[in-house]
Design an enzyme around this catalytic site. Structure first.
Site, PDB file in Angstrom:
ATOM      1  N   GLY A   1       0.835  -1.197   0.000  1.00  0.00           N
ATOM      2  CA  GLY A   1       0.000   0.000   0.000  1.00  0.00           C
ATOM      3  C   GLY A   1       0.867   1.244   0.000  1.00  0.00           C
TER       4      GLY A   1
ATOM      5  N   HIS B   1      -2.252   7.969   6.795  1.00  0.00           N
ATOM      6  CA  HIS B   1      -1.224   8.749   6.081  1.00  0.00           C
ATOM      7  C   HIS B   1      -1.821  10.045   5.517  1.00  0.00           C
ATOM      8  CE1 HIS B   1       2.508   6.491   5.972  1.00  0.00           C
ATOM      9  NE2 HIS B   1       1.910   5.395   5.558  1.00  0.00           N
TER      10      HIS B   1
ATOM     11  N   HIS C   1      -4.500   2.111   7.777  1.00  0.00           N
ATOM     12  CA  HIS C   1      -3.108   2.585   7.794  1.00  0.00           C
ATOM     13  C   HIS C   1      -2.920   3.692   6.740  1.00  0.00           C
ATOM     14  CE1 HIS C   1       1.427   1.578   7.855  1.00  0.00           C
ATOM     15  NE2 HIS C   1       1.290   2.382   6.830  1.00  0.00           N
ATOM     16  N   GLU C   2      -3.473   3.458   5.543  1.00  0.00           N
ATOM     17  CA  GLU C   2      -3.275   4.429   4.451  1.00  0.00           C
ATOM     18  C   GLU C   2      -4.089   5.701   4.661  1.00  0.00           C
ATOM     19  OE1 GLU C   2      -0.817   3.912   2.625  1.00  0.00           O
ATOM     20  OE2 GLU C   2      -0.553   1.781   2.984  1.00  0.00           O
TER      21      GLU C   2
ATOM     22  N   CYS D   1       5.784  -0.046   7.240  1.00  0.00           N
ATOM     23  CA  CYS D   1       5.481   1.112   6.408  1.00  0.00           C
ATOM     24  C   CYS D   1       6.702   1.409   5.547  1.00  0.00           C
ATOM     25  CB  CYS D   1       5.169   2.311   7.304  1.00  0.00           C
ATOM     26  SG  CYS D   1       4.750   3.801   6.397  1.00  0.00           S
ATOM     27  N   LEU D   2       6.457   1.708   4.264  1.00  0.00           N
ATOM     28  CA  LEU D   2       7.579   1.999   3.370  1.00  0.00           C
ATOM     29  C   LEU D   2       8.329   3.259   3.806  1.00  0.00           C
ATOM     30  CD1 LEU D   2       5.977   1.162  -0.107  1.00  0.00           C
ATOM     31  CD2 LEU D   2       7.607  -0.216   1.222  1.00  0.00           C
TER      32      LEU D   2
HETATM   33 NI    NI Z   1       2.662   3.401   5.570  1.00  0.00          NI
END
Ligand code: NI
Length: 178
Positions: free
Chosen positions: A46, A140, A136-137, A94-95
């Protein structure tokens, strides 16, 4: 098309609140393509637009298992419109916080509303991984990171580690750069 750089903690832009997409146009479609390219290259499941520095309410996702065909999904202006009382604990990463994983408790089922790339509105009941991932997204898009849901002690520790690494111009654990 291009693979874009992913913002890494403690980049302040990750704390920005993203603005809704007003018009889905060629620039939107181009951004979505670049988000998919970046997400698949990472690899990740994601990505929110702000993670590549674009403060727009757009999320890309692909929850297909590794060897299964791709299942790209786009969520434009996604909103949580309902959530269950029961919670689910899922290990998240998380990236923007590479190589760090921690258990996070969130509502197990959520109802979401969003637009697709054609501007059609959808309402979907989500459970399991989709519920975790979309929450989660959406976080962000509101400048919230998954580490905000863990204990202050653990959060302070990870922020300190990434802040130190950023000062040295490398990622934590990146021994090749030492
Ligand atoms: Ni993330």
């Amino acid at each position: 098309m291009a693979v874009r750089d992913i913002l890494i903690l403690p980049d302040k832009r990750l704390r920005q609140v993203s603005t809704p997409v007003v018009k889905i146009d060629a620039a939107t479609r181009q951004l979505v393509e670049e988000m998919f390219e970046t997400m698949y290259a990472a690899p990740g499941i994601g990505l929110a637009a702000i993670q590549i520095g674009e403060p727009k309410r757009i999320v890309t996702m692909d929850l297909a298992k590794k060897d299964d065909p791709k299942e790209p999904q786009v969520f434009i202006n996604p909103e949580l419109i309902d959530e269950s009382k029961d919670q689910n604990i899922h290990e998240e990463g998380c990236l923007s916080i590479p190589e760090y994983y921690e258990d996070v408790s969130r509502p197990a089922q959520v109802k979401i509303r969003y637009l697709d790339l054609e501007g059609r509105q959808h309402e979907v009941n989500a459970g399991g991984l989709l519920a975790t991932c979309i929450q989660h997204e959406i976080d962000h898009l509101n400048g919230v990171l998954f580490i905000d849901h863990i204990s202050k002690l653990k959060r302070d520790r990870v922020i300190k580690k990434f802040t130190k690494a950023a000062k040295l111009g490398k990622l934590p654990g990146d021994r090749a750069a030492e």
